[in-house]
Design an enzyme around this catalytic site. Sequence first.
Site, PDB file in Angstrom:
ATOM      1  N   SER A 124      46.653  54.777  60.567  1.00 42.52           N
ATOM      2  CA  SER A 124      47.743  54.250  59.742  1.00 42.52           C
ATOM      3  C   SER A 124      48.916  55.214  59.754  1.00 42.52           C
ATOM      4  O   SER A 124      48.789  56.363  59.310  1.00 42.52           O
ATOM      5  CB  SER A 124      47.270  54.059  58.296  1.00 42.52           C
ATOM      6  OG  SER A 124      48.415  53.891  57.471  1.00 42.52           O
ATOM      7  N   HIS A 168      48.099  51.042  62.973  1.00 40.90           N
ATOM      8  CA  HIS A 168      48.100  50.256  61.740  1.00 40.90           C
ATOM      9  C   HIS A 168      49.410  50.539  61.004  1.00 40.90           C
ATOM     10  O   HIS A 168      49.714  51.680  60.667  1.00 40.90           O
ATOM     11  CB  HIS A 168      46.890  50.658  60.900  1.00 40.90           C
ATOM     12  CG  HIS A 168      46.720  49.862  59.650  1.00 40.90           C
ATOM     13  ND1 HIS A 168      46.130  48.618  59.621  1.00 40.90           N
ATOM     14  CD2 HIS A 168      47.062  50.139  58.363  1.00 40.90           C
ATOM     15  CE1 HIS A 168      46.102  48.172  58.381  1.00 40.90           C
ATOM     16  NE2 HIS A 168      46.671  49.069  57.589  1.00 40.90           N
ATOM     17  N   ASP A 219      51.638  49.826  57.767  1.00 38.52           N
ATOM     18  CA  ASP A 219      51.552  49.377  56.374  1.00 38.52           C
ATOM     19  C   ASP A 219      52.927  49.004  55.846  1.00 38.52           C
ATOM     20  O   ASP A 219      53.772  49.872  55.607  1.00 38.52           O
ATOM     21  CB  ASP A 219      50.955  50.496  55.511  1.00 38.52           C
ATOM     22  CG  ASP A 219      49.461  50.620  55.723  1.00 38.52           C
ATOM     23  OD1 ASP A 219      48.757  49.608  55.570  1.00 38.52           O
ATOM     24  OD2 ASP A 219      49.002  51.727  56.047  1.00 38.52           O
ATOM     25  N   MET A 244      55.154  47.617  52.896  1.00 34.56           N
ATOM     26  CA  MET A 244      55.099  47.491  51.431  1.00 34.56           C
ATOM     27  C   MET A 244      56.472  47.100  50.896  1.00 34.56           C
ATOM     28  O   MET A 244      57.476  47.667  51.340  1.00 34.56           O
ATOM     29  CB  MET A 244      54.691  48.830  50.811  1.00 34.56           C
ATOM     30  CG  MET A 244      53.372  49.358  51.316  1.00 34.56           C
ATOM     31  SD  MET A 244      53.009  50.944  50.535  1.00 34.56           S
ATOM     32  CE  MET A 244      51.401  51.295  51.224  1.00 34.56           C
ATOM     33  N   HIS A 279      50.002  45.305  58.573  1.00 36.22           N
ATOM     34  CA  HIS A 279      49.373  44.979  57.292  1.00 36.22           C
ATOM     35  C   HIS A 279      50.476  44.734  56.270  1.00 36.22           C
ATOM     36  O   HIS A 279      51.097  45.669  55.770  1.00 36.22           O
ATOM     37  CB  HIS A 279      48.468  46.162  56.891  1.00 36.22           C
ATOM     38  CG  HIS A 279      47.827  46.015  55.559  1.00 36.22           C
ATOM     39  ND1 HIS A 279      47.188  47.071  54.927  1.00 36.22           N
ATOM     40  CD2 HIS A 279      47.691  44.951  54.728  1.00 36.22           C
ATOM     41  CE1 HIS A 279      46.707  46.659  53.767  1.00 36.22           C
ATOM     42  NE2 HIS A 279      47.018  45.383  53.615  1.00 36.22           N
ATOM     43  N   MET A 299      51.729  44.150  52.898  1.00 30.57           N
ATOM     44  CA  MET A 299      51.468  44.188  51.454  1.00 30.57           C
ATOM     45  C   MET A 299      52.745  43.721  50.771  1.00 30.57           C
ATOM     46  O   MET A 299      53.497  44.510  50.190  1.00 30.57           O
ATOM     47  CB  MET A 299      51.087  45.612  51.036  1.00 30.57           C
ATOM     48  CG  MET A 299      49.676  45.981  51.443  1.00 30.57           C
ATOM     49  SD  MET A 299      49.373  47.755  51.398  1.00 30.57           S
ATOM     50  CE  MET A 299      49.924  48.193  53.030  1.00 30.57           C
ATOM     51  N   MET A 358      39.760  45.482  51.965  1.00 32.36           N
ATOM     52  CA  MET A 358      40.350  46.717  51.420  1.00 32.36           C
ATOM     53  C   MET A 358      39.244  47.550  50.770  1.00 32.36           C
ATOM     54  O   MET A 358      38.490  47.050  49.931  1.00 32.36           O
ATOM     55  CB  MET A 358      41.425  46.405  50.374  1.00 32.36           C
ATOM     56  CG  MET A 358      42.716  45.795  50.911  1.00 32.36           C
ATOM     57  SD  MET A 358      43.569  46.738  52.189  1.00 32.36           S
ATOM     58  CE  MET A 358      43.942  48.287  51.352  1.00 32.36           C
ATOM     59  N   GLY A 385      45.424  58.102  50.886  1.00 31.74           N
ATOM     60  CA  GLY A 385      44.723  59.226  50.268  1.00 31.74           C
ATOM     61  C   GLY A 385      43.847  58.906  49.067  1.00 31.74           C
ATOM     62  O   GLY A 385      43.505  59.808  48.307  1.00 31.74           O
ATOM     63  N   ASP A 425      39.969  49.361  55.352  1.00 24.84           N
ATOM     64  CA  ASP A 425      41.218  50.114  55.169  1.00 24.84           C
ATOM     65  C   ASP A 425      41.195  50.834  53.830  1.00 24.84           C
ATOM     66  O   ASP A 425      41.180  50.190  52.777  1.00 24.84           O
ATOM     67  CB  ASP A 425      42.390  49.121  55.241  1.00 24.84           C
ATOM     68  CG  ASP A 425      43.746  49.789  55.161  1.00 24.84           C
ATOM     69  OD1 ASP A 425      43.818  51.035  55.162  1.00 24.84           O
ATOM     70  OD2 ASP A 425      44.750  49.042  55.092  1.00 24.84           O
ATOM     71  N   GLY A 464      44.240  56.878  57.623  1.00 26.85           N
ATOM     72  CA  GLY A 464      45.571  57.459  57.507  1.00 26.85           C
ATOM     73  C   GLY A 464      45.502  58.943  57.244  1.00 26.85           C
ATOM     74  O   GLY A 464      45.588  59.769  58.156  1.00 26.85           O
TER      75      GLY A 464
HETATM   76  C1  DX5 Z   1      46.790  51.503  51.574  1.00 29.09           C
HETATM   77  C2  DX5 Z   1      47.081  51.237  53.031  1.00 29.09           C
HETATM   78  C3  DX5 Z   1      46.257  52.029  53.966  1.00 29.09           C
HETATM   79  C4  DX5 Z   1      46.478  53.518  53.898  1.00 29.09           C
HETATM   80  C5  DX5 Z   1      45.162  54.145  54.165  1.00 29.09           C
HETATM   81  O1  DX5 Z   1      47.562  50.649  50.821  1.00 29.09           O
HETATM   82  O2  DX5 Z   1      46.849  49.863  53.328  1.00 29.09           O
HETATM   83  O3  DX5 Z   1      46.386  51.569  55.313  1.00 29.09           O
HETATM   84  O4  DX5 Z   1      47.408  54.021  54.810  1.00 29.09           O
HETATM   85  O5  DX5 Z   1      45.279  55.485  53.923  1.00 29.09           O
HETATM   86  P1  DX5 Z   1      44.028  56.426  53.766  1.00 29.09           P
HETATM   87  O6  DX5 Z   1      43.263  56.373  55.071  1.00 29.09           O
HETATM   88  O7  DX5 Z   1      44.650  57.743  53.509  1.00 29.09           O
HETATM   89  O8  DX5 Z   1      43.205  55.906  52.624  1.00 29.09           O
HETATM   90 ZN    ZN Z   2      46.764  49.222  55.479  1.00 29.55          ZN
END
Ligand code: DX5
Ligand code: ZN
Length: 219
Positions: free
Chosen positions: A9, A34, A36, A38, A67, A69, A138, A146, A176, A198
């Site tokens: 990610s 990946h 993300d 948002m 992805h 969101m 998820m 993190g 994820d 990520g």
């Molecule tokens: C969270 C994201 C993830 C995120 C994962 O909303 O969809 O893709 O980057 O990060 P880690 O691997 O750090 O949990």
């Molecule tokens: Zn994601």
Amino acid sequence: MKPFKIAPSILSADYANFEQELKRLEETGVDYVHIDVMDGHFVPNISFGAGVVAAMRPYSKLVFDCHLMVSNPESHIADFARAGADIISIHAEATPHIHGALQKIREAGVKASLVLNPGTPVEAAKNVLNLVDQVLVMTVNPGFGGQAFLAETMDKIRELVVLREANDLDFDIEVDGGIDNQTITIAKEAGANVFVAGSYLFKGDLKERVAALKAGLDA
Ligand code: DX5
Ligand code: ZN
């Protein structure tokens, strides 16, 4: 058994150097990138939009796993398809028109993926499983990198594996959130085959950590 894929990610990458980050990823032998997205509405943060995906596209041959969101994802599908997305994931919670939205993704020539938040049951996916190439379970609440892996979400993966078999379907199961060299083994054993990571990958030596994730898949 479906082939395993690692999906770093870029939420945890260096935003000022995506060209270099994509090159680094390509050299580690991962399968997906990946991305993300948002919108500051469906989740509190704002990250990247279709313009950033389009700008990155010439610098990578990896599969772009977008992805979304975002609220009302159906209004963004055309933009991400045009930008070069290979897979578009949309949240079951983000639109009352999930069936139509998944159809729209496939009509745009992109692989369709349905996301379930930790609190959303597999029941929400049941009537559209024939329309998806991937289900993203998820393993944290969306919005931030993190966070700690939620082991209770593994039951949904097991349920999806049973439904896939019973209905003679072929979708991938992606996880994820909170994936590291330990939790990847737990998710693999439950039946996932695509693994987003990520902070684990970018907060250490990228090559070594990709190798450690792969070792977790062999465990
Ligand atoms: C969270 C994201 C993830 C995120 C994962 O909303 O969809 O893709 O980057 O990060 P880690 O691997 O750090 O949990
Ligand atoms: Zn994601």
